[in-house]
Design a protein around this motif. Structure first.
Motif, PDB file in Angstrom:
ATOM      1  N   ILE A 132      11.423  -6.147   1.854  1.00  0.00           N
ATOM      2  CA  ILE A 132      10.543  -5.126   1.283  1.00  0.00           C
ATOM      3  C   ILE A 132      10.203  -4.041   2.286  1.00  0.00           C
ATOM      4  O   ILE A 132      10.364  -4.228   3.498  1.00  0.00           O
ATOM      5  CB  ILE A 132       9.222  -5.741   0.745  1.00  0.00           C
ATOM      6  N   VAL A 133       9.759  -2.928   1.759  1.00  0.00           N
ATOM      7  CA  VAL A 133       9.149  -1.876   2.558  1.00  0.00           C
ATOM      8  C   VAL A 133       7.661  -1.976   2.262  1.00  0.00           C
ATOM      9  O   VAL A 133       7.255  -1.904   1.096  1.00  0.00           O
ATOM     10  CB  VAL A 133       9.678  -0.482   2.155  1.00  0.00           C
ATOM     11  N   ALA A 134       6.842  -2.193   3.279  1.00  0.00           N
ATOM     12  CA  ALA A 134       5.399  -2.348   3.093  1.00  0.00           C
ATOM     13  C   ALA A 134       4.667  -1.517   4.133  1.00  0.00           C
ATOM     14  O   ALA A 134       5.028  -1.532   5.313  1.00  0.00           O
ATOM     15  CB  ALA A 134       5.001  -3.820   3.225  1.00  0.00           C
ATOM     16  N   ARG A 135       3.664  -0.792   3.673  1.00  0.00           N
ATOM     17  CA  ARG A 135       2.892   0.053   4.577  1.00  0.00           C
ATOM     18  C   ARG A 135       1.419   0.009   4.218  1.00  0.00           C
ATOM     19  O   ARG A 135       1.040  -0.260   3.079  1.00  0.00           O
ATOM     20  CB  ARG A 135       3.356   1.518   4.512  1.00  0.00           C
ATOM     21  N   GLU A 136       0.619   0.328   5.207  1.00  0.00           N
ATOM     22  CA  GLU A 136      -0.826   0.432   5.046  1.00  0.00           C
ATOM     23  C   GLU A 136      -1.273   1.673   5.812  1.00  0.00           C
ATOM     24  O   GLU A 136      -0.661   2.042   6.816  1.00  0.00           O
ATOM     25  CB  GLU A 136      -1.490  -0.822   5.624  1.00  0.00           C
ATOM     26  N   LEU A 137      -2.322   2.308   5.349  1.00  0.00           N
ATOM     27  CA  LEU A 137      -2.911   3.456   6.033  1.00  0.00           C
ATOM     28  C   LEU A 137      -4.299   3.061   6.504  1.00  0.00           C
ATOM     29  O   LEU A 137      -5.032   2.399   5.766  1.00  0.00           O
ATOM     30  CB  LEU A 137      -3.026   4.655   5.081  1.00  0.00           C
ATOM     31  N   ALA A 138      -4.637   3.455   7.713  1.00  0.00           N
ATOM     32  CA  ALA A 138      -5.996   3.231   8.221  1.00  0.00           C
ATOM     33  C   ALA A 138      -6.500   4.508   8.881  1.00  0.00           C
ATOM     34  O   ALA A 138      -5.756   5.200   9.579  1.00  0.00           O
ATOM     35  CB  ALA A 138      -6.017   2.084   9.227  1.00  0.00           C
ATOM     36  N   LYS A 141     -16.658   3.428  15.303  1.00  0.00           N
ATOM     37  CA  LYS A 141     -17.788   3.810  14.462  1.00  0.00           C
ATOM     38  C   LYS A 141     -17.542   3.440  13.001  1.00  0.00           C
ATOM     39  O   LYS A 141     -18.474   3.071  12.290  1.00  0.00           O
ATOM     40  CB  LYS A 141     -18.029   5.323  14.538  1.00  0.00           C
ATOM     41  N   GLU A 142     -16.286   3.574  12.560  1.00  0.00           N
ATOM     42  CA  GLU A 142     -15.981   3.352  11.151  1.00  0.00           C
ATOM     43  C   GLU A 142     -14.478   3.137  10.978  1.00  0.00           C
ATOM     44  O   GLU A 142     -13.676   3.728  11.689  1.00  0.00           O
ATOM     45  CB  GLU A 142     -16.422   4.591  10.353  1.00  0.00           C
ATOM     46  N   ILE A 143     -14.129   2.286  10.001  1.00  0.00           N
ATOM     47  CA  ILE A 143     -12.731   2.062   9.635  1.00  0.00           C
ATOM     48  C   ILE A 143     -12.621   2.099   8.119  1.00  0.00           C
ATOM     49  O   ILE A 143     -13.444   1.507   7.416  1.00  0.00           O
ATOM     50  CB  ILE A 143     -12.209   0.683  10.129  1.00  0.00           C
ATOM     51  N   ALA A 144     -11.586   2.770   7.629  1.00  0.00           N
ATOM     52  CA  ALA A 144     -11.242   2.737   6.202  1.00  0.00           C
ATOM     53  C   ALA A 144      -9.753   2.408   6.113  1.00  0.00           C
ATOM     54  O   ALA A 144      -8.929   3.078   6.745  1.00  0.00           O
ATOM     55  CB  ALA A 144     -11.538   4.068   5.537  1.00  0.00           C
ATOM     56  N   ARG A 145      -9.420   1.356   5.336  1.00  0.00           N
ATOM     57  CA  ARG A 145      -8.029   0.929   5.194  1.00  0.00           C
ATOM     58  C   ARG A 145      -7.644   0.924   3.723  1.00  0.00           C
ATOM     59  O   ARG A 145      -8.439   0.565   2.867  1.00  0.00           O
ATOM     60  CB  ARG A 145      -7.849  -0.479   5.779  1.00  0.00           C
ATOM     61  N   THR A 146      -6.396   1.294   3.452  1.00  0.00           N
ATOM     62  CA  THR A 146      -5.935   1.357   2.068  1.00  0.00           C
ATOM     63  C   THR A 146      -5.524   0.013   1.503  1.00  0.00           C
ATOM     64  O   THR A 146      -5.512  -0.169   0.300  1.00  0.00           O
ATOM     65  CB  THR A 146      -4.714   2.287   1.931  1.00  0.00           C
ATOM     66  N   GLY A 147      -5.139  -0.895   2.335  1.00  0.00           N
ATOM     67  CA  GLY A 147      -4.504  -2.115   1.850  1.00  0.00           C
ATOM     68  C   GLY A 147      -3.006  -1.874   1.785  1.00  0.00           C
ATOM     69  O   GLY A 147      -2.532  -0.745   1.881  1.00  0.00           O
ATOM     70  N   VAL A 148      -2.253  -2.932   1.620  1.00  0.00           N
ATOM     71  CA  VAL A 148      -0.797  -2.863   1.638  1.00  0.00           C
ATOM     72  C   VAL A 148      -0.285  -2.284   0.327  1.00  0.00           C
ATOM     73  O   VAL A 148      -0.768  -2.633  -0.748  1.00  0.00           O
ATOM     74  CB  VAL A 148      -0.193  -4.272   1.853  1.00  0.00           C
ATOM     75  N   THR A 149       0.705  -1.418   0.421  1.00  0.00           N
ATOM     76  CA  THR A 149       1.480  -1.007  -0.742  1.00  0.00           C
ATOM     77  C   THR A 149       2.937  -1.295  -0.402  1.00  0.00           C
ATOM     78  O   THR A 149       3.351  -1.123   0.755  1.00  0.00           O
ATOM     79  CB  THR A 149       1.230   0.470  -1.120  1.00  0.00           C
ATOM     80  N   ALA A 150       3.699  -1.801  -1.367  1.00  0.00           N
ATOM     81  CA  ALA A 150       5.051  -2.275  -1.053  1.00  0.00           C
ATOM     82  C   ALA A 150       5.944  -2.278  -2.272  1.00  0.00           C
ATOM     83  O   ALA A 150       5.474  -2.304  -3.409  1.00  0.00           O
ATOM     84  CB  ALA A 150       4.966  -3.697  -0.493  1.00  0.00           C
ATOM     85  N   PHE A 151       7.250  -2.263  -2.011  1.00  0.00           N
ATOM     86  CA  PHE A 151       8.254  -2.525  -3.037  1.00  0.00           C
ATOM     87  C   PHE A 151       9.535  -2.983  -2.362  1.00  0.00           C
ATOM     88  O   PHE A 151       9.695  -2.836  -1.148  1.00  0.00           O
ATOM     89  CB  PHE A 151       8.482  -1.342  -3.980  1.00  0.00           C
ATOM     90  N   PRO A 152      10.465  -3.573  -3.143  1.00  0.00           N
ATOM     91  CA  PRO A 152      11.718  -4.065  -2.550  1.00  0.00           C
ATOM     92  C   PRO A 152      12.538  -2.925  -1.942  1.00  0.00           C
ATOM     93  O   PRO A 152      12.482  -1.790  -2.407  1.00  0.00           O
ATOM     94  CB  PRO A 152      12.469  -4.678  -3.743  1.00  0.00           C
ATOM     95  N   ARG A 153      13.290  -3.255  -0.912  1.00  0.00           N
ATOM     96  CA  ARG A 153      14.166  -2.265  -0.287  1.00  0.00           C
ATOM     97  C   ARG A 153      15.197  -1.779  -1.301  1.00  0.00           C
ATOM     98  O   ARG A 153      15.487  -2.451  -2.280  1.00  0.00           O
ATOM     99  CB  ARG A 153      14.880  -2.861   0.918  1.00  0.00           C
ATOM    100  N   GLY A 154      15.786  -0.621  -1.028  1.00  0.00           N
ATOM    101  CA  GLY A 154      16.718   0.039  -1.941  1.00  0.00           C
ATOM    102  C   GLY A 154      17.865  -0.808  -2.426  1.00  0.00           C
ATOM    103  O   GLY A 154      18.268  -0.726  -3.582  1.00  0.00           O
ATOM    104  N   SER A 155      18.417  -1.669  -1.577  1.00  0.00           N
ATOM    105  CA  SER A 155      19.575  -2.468  -1.978  1.00  0.00           C
ATOM    106  C   SER A 155      19.233  -3.498  -3.044  1.00  0.00           C
ATOM    107  O   SER A 155      20.119  -4.021  -3.696  1.00  0.00           O
ATOM    108  CB  SER A 155      20.169  -3.175  -0.757  1.00  0.00           C
ATOM    109  N   GLN A 156      17.949  -3.777  -3.246  1.00  0.00           N
ATOM    110  CA  GLN A 156      17.538  -4.767  -4.233  1.00  0.00           C
ATOM    111  C   GLN A 156      17.004  -4.137  -5.507  1.00  0.00           C
ATOM    112  O   GLN A 156      16.650  -4.824  -6.436  1.00  0.00           O
ATOM    113  CB  GLN A 156      16.434  -5.650  -3.656  1.00  0.00           C
TER     114      GLN A 156
END
Length: 172
Positions: free
Chosen positions: A82-88, A145-160
């Motif tokens: 999978i391709v999985a990313r999070e933003l903080a 001072k502060e953190i905001a995180r999106t949580g993981v977003t993901a989907f299968p890699r292109g070959s799948q």
């Protein structure tokens, strides 16, 4: 056992509430949830990170989610490539003397400083959860001072990637 589950849903009022209520009723804790528009108008994608005890529980969860009104498809993608990313966004205590030091911490992570004020710097980082945790650990001594995180977003890699077939929903 940490699992990543995706759901393709109708983009309409109440779907998120019905889905998260199912998690609550079944006493699953959602570690993170990410929801956004998909490539198809009127369809959204949800990504959940949940902790379950065994494969039977995740199978039960996906079956029950598939039965929810407005849910089109549910998939456990944990064991796929999978391709999985999070933003903080991380607001760090800073002054004129520590700014260049903090920049030295941020650079190797390919993170960026997106806001600077008299007493703080805001850092934006994207990547997998381990990368986000690592930069937070390195910035902690400066004072967070502060953190905001999106949580993981993901989907299968292109070959799948496969053509998605949605279940039919009859609306009365």
């Amino acid at each position: 056992m940490r699992r990543i589950v995706t759901a393709t849903v109708l983009n309409e009022s109440g779907v998120l509430n019905r889905v998260t209520s199912l998690f609550t009723r079944r006493q699953f804790n959602i570690e993170s949830i990410s929801v956004g528009h998909s490539e198809t108008e009127g369809i959204s994608k949800m990504t959940f990170v949940v902790n379950v005890e065994d494969d039977r529980q995740v199978e039960q969860l996906t079956k029950q989610l598939n039965k929810q009104i407005g849910v089109l498809k549910v998939t456990d993608i944990t064991d796929q490539a999978i391709v999985a990313r999070e933003l903080a966004l991380i607001k760090v205590v800073s002054n004129a003397q520590t700014r260049s030091e903090i920049n030295g911490v941020v650079d190797p992570f390919r993170a960026s400083i997106i806001d600077v004020s008299k007493d703080s710097i805001t850092v934006q980082v994207t990547g997998d959860s381990n990368k986000v945790e690592a930069i937070i650990d390195l910035l902690r001594p400066y004072g967070i001072k502060e953190i905001a995180r999106t949580g993981v977003t993901a989907f299968p890699r292109g070959s799948q990637k496969t053509v998605t077939e949605f279940k039919q929903i009859s609306i009365l």
